[in-house]
Design a protein around this motif. Sequence first.
Motif, PDB file in Angstrom:
ATOM      1  N   ARG A 170       0.842  -1.192   0.000  1.00 37.68           N
ATOM      2  CA  ARG A 170       0.000   0.000   0.000  1.00 37.68           C
ATOM      3  C   ARG A 170       0.877   1.242   0.000  1.00 37.68           C
TER       4      ARG A 170
ATOM      5  N   TYR B 295      -9.515   3.879  -5.105  1.00 36.30           N
ATOM      6  CA  TYR B 295      -8.708   3.399  -3.975  1.00 36.30           C
ATOM      7  C   TYR B 295      -9.212   3.987  -2.656  1.00 36.30           C
TER       8      TYR B 295
ATOM      9  N   TRP C  14     -12.406   2.288  -1.680  1.00 32.83           N
ATOM     10  CA  TRP C  14     -12.089   0.922  -1.227  1.00 32.83           C
ATOM     11  C   TRP C  14     -11.593   0.950   0.214  1.00 32.83           C
ATOM     12  N   GLN C  15     -10.723   1.900   0.527  1.00 33.71           N
ATOM     13  CA  GLN C  15     -10.234   2.039   1.892  1.00 33.71           C
ATOM     14  C   GLN C  15     -11.381   2.320   2.862  1.00 33.71           C
TER      15      GLN C  15
ATOM     16  N   GLY D 156     -11.237  -1.748   2.849  1.00 37.06           N
ATOM     17  CA  GLY D 156     -10.006  -2.262   2.253  1.00 37.06           C
ATOM     18  C   GLY D 156     -10.143  -3.731   1.881  1.00 37.06           C
TER      19      GLY D 156
END
Length: 417
Positions: free
Chosen positions: A94, A117, A120-121, A125
């Motif tokens: 990461r 991203y 997603w986090q 995640g």
Amino acid sequence: MRDAVGEAIAPRHSQEGAMPGKIKTDHTFDPERDRITGADRFTPSVKQRIGADHFPVLTDLLAKDAKIKAKFDALGGEAALGKRVETLIGSMWRFSASAIVYDAGTDAAYEMHGAIYERWQEAGGLGYGVPCTDELPTPDGVGRFNHFNNSTASIYWTPQTGAHTIYGDIRARWSALGWEKSYLGYPVSDEVAFADGGRANEFQHGGIYWWPDTGAIDLRDVVVHYTGMHCFGETDWDQSSSADEPYAIFALSTPRQAWGVNSQVYGDVDAKEQRPDLLELYRGRPYGLNIGVVLMEHDFGDPNKYRQQIVDTCMAVHSAGVVALGFIPIVGPFIAAAAAPSLGALMPALGGAINDAFDWGDDRIGTANITVSARDMVLLAARTQNSTFGAIGYKIESPLLAGLGASYKVYFGVVPA
């Protein structure tokens, strides 16, 4: 930076009384130091320190990690992605604004960055999913996406909508419709809880709604019409007239707003007669609707004046309820779930709210409150056939509205926009 393998293995090999067959050592395994560059092989001394039972596992992890490194190098390495901020050997590297993750299903590593991203986090995640594609452009050239978990979940992004999660049966339905090229367009919400134990994603031009007993249902906005009234018995006395002149006032509220609509005044209505009609009351997302009905007999009054009085009463109750129930900051389909238990409380009991304090020049025959839940709106619009009563088509009918010797029912249709 701390490597997950080093964190997991070191404590076991630095304790007194190591397991039989292991060499006790204070050495912590460092994959960057102990791996032979360019090969998934180890020196005999490293094998001895690791131990026979751990060696195959670490070999597998480092083989996967090599695929992450190959992806990292192909993308331009540290010059392009920056320094690592977290490393899970064989699983994820990461960076500050991106990540490379190994996917066992395809035996390959994939990259996420930017808004996808970040979403997603926020979604958890690796707890949300493992990417099985790189970030790719959508076929229409507008958006970007990554697929996850063997293509059972996704995150889609456009400059206009932002990045949103979609997965499971709702995603499968959107896929069957043609993804972003379908009539729905792109998702504008994540999948969220919906009314009556459901789930939903909102899209640019509609929504997909899911319950365990219905599966996924796609739908544009919902339209609710008043479709007419039926006279079961006319008033006993109507200012020397031999027939009624009824009209209906509709006080309407959703979790967001309240407003009112009048029907026309119908002339010369006798018992067992109908007045079919088609008057749009609501057009929008199926997040729940209250319909307050006030049936009036027209004598000398102004129907528009009475409608405003009724709407003012309803708006006062609605505004207080919205504040008390905390709906103000809630947007999107989640408001249907939040409001469902209290939807009816946003509409006053009209029989009590409309009283002698109003300067009625017309006679009130009867009142009723009808609450149509978000689930009802979806199922009535998408999966329920019209019923008919004489010349009136409908999906909802009021209870009997009775007073002054008269009795009526009013009827409503619910259709996709």
